[in-house]
Scaffold this motif. Structure first.
Motif, PDB file in Angstrom:
ATOM      1  N   ASP A 157       0.807  -1.220   0.000  1.00 61.20           N
ATOM      2  CA  ASP A 157       0.000   0.000   0.000  1.00 61.20           C
ATOM      3  C   ASP A 157       0.841   1.270   0.000  1.00 61.20           C
ATOM      4  OD1 ASP A 157      -2.352  -1.432  -0.042  1.00 61.20           O
ATOM      5  OD2 ASP A 157      -2.564  -1.461   2.134  1.00 61.20           O
ATOM      6  N   LYS A 198       2.941   3.677  -1.713  1.00 58.03           N
ATOM      7  CA  LYS A 198       3.214   3.971  -3.117  1.00 58.03           C
ATOM      8  C   LYS A 198       4.422   4.875  -3.303  1.00 58.03           C
ATOM      9  CE  LYS A 198      -0.345   1.567  -4.169  1.00 58.03           C
ATOM     10  NZ  LYS A 198      -0.161   0.211  -4.621  1.00 58.03           N
ATOM     11  N   TYR A 203      -5.826   8.216  -1.020  1.00 56.21           N
ATOM     12  CA  TYR A 203      -4.480   8.036  -0.471  1.00 56.21           C
ATOM     13  C   TYR A 203      -4.355   8.783   0.851  1.00 56.21           C
ATOM     14  CZ  TYR A 203      -2.944   6.222  -4.967  1.00 56.21           C
ATOM     15  OH  TYR A 203      -2.806   5.463  -6.098  1.00 56.21           O
ATOM     16  N   SER A 208      -1.789   4.017  -0.144  1.00 58.40           N
ATOM     17  CA  SER A 208      -3.077   3.763  -0.774  1.00 58.40           C
ATOM     18  C   SER A 208      -4.115   3.356   0.274  1.00 58.40           C
ATOM     19  CB  SER A 208      -2.947   2.647  -1.805  1.00 58.40           C
ATOM     20  OG  SER A 208      -4.222   2.282  -2.300  1.00 58.40           O
ATOM     21  N   GLN A 252      -6.938   1.868  -0.774  1.00 55.21           N
ATOM     22  CA  GLN A 252      -7.786   0.993  -1.573  1.00 55.21           C
ATOM     23  C   GLN A 252      -8.356  -0.161  -0.747  1.00 55.21           C
ATOM     24  OE1 GLN A 252      -8.799   1.662  -4.647  1.00 55.21           O
ATOM     25  NE2 GLN A 252     -10.098  -0.124  -4.623  1.00 55.21           N
TER      26      GLN A 252
END
Length: 185
Positions: free
Chosen positions: A94, A96, A136, A158, A160
């Protein structure tokens, strides 16, 4: 205005024509739906708040541990330490981007998970900040090692997984609601 009064009188006339038993069922059903709606709204609010806080806490824990490794890059100025730090960063899918800033605010180490996407390091902050932008978390932490501050560390993480967790949660609530409404009648 006239059509609104006509519509209201039409609803009243329809309601007056119903039997007492039907009126009671409608009133009980309406009350049940309202109680379920308020209850679910409360539960959803607290659960979403808890899920978001857990995501922030997990992110903060991971990046605080990794920030110490990033400071070692500055301290030891070694390719081996930098390579070790990159491998540790890769272990967290996660994360980035990461940037280590020196005391003057200049970026001296930068990490990008996806080399295809351009990345411009943001201006460093001088205090700890965790912000959510466009799926983010942007995290700024003091770059410290053995209680000595060497600069600032930035991570772009992230959200997500958190987003997918919330979507799954919403699906469950949507699927359960009709069942509970039928059960309440």
């Amino acid at each position: 205005m006239h059509s609104l009064k006509t519509e209201q009188s039409g609803i009243r006339a329809f309601f007056h024509k119903l039997s007492i038993q039907t009126k009671l069922v409608i009133i009980i059903l309406t009350a049940s739906v309202m109680v379920i709606a308020v209850g679910f709204a409360t539960i959803i609010y607290w659960d979403v708040k808890t899920i978001n806080q857990e995501a922030v806490d997990e992110t903060e824990l991971a990046v605080s541990v990794l920030s110490q490794d990033l400071v070692k890059v500055l301290l030891f100025d070694s390719v081996d330490v930098a390579a070790d730090t990159v491998s540790k960063l890769r272990a967290f899918p996660d994360i980035k981007n990461a940037v280590l800033y020196d005391r003057e605010g200049e970026p001296i180490f930068s990490y990008r998970r996806d080399m295809e996407k351009p990345f411009v390091p943001p201006k460093p902050r001088q205090e700890k900040v965790i912000e959510y932008h466009n799926d983010y978390y942007d995290v700024f932490l003091p770059g410290e090692y053995l209680k000595t501050r060497f600069g600032m560390v930035y991570f772009r993480v992230s959200a997500q997984v958190q987003k997918e967790r919330l979507q799954g949660y919403y699906k469950v609530v949507i699927l359960i609601t009709p069942f509970l409404i039928v059960l309440s009648v």
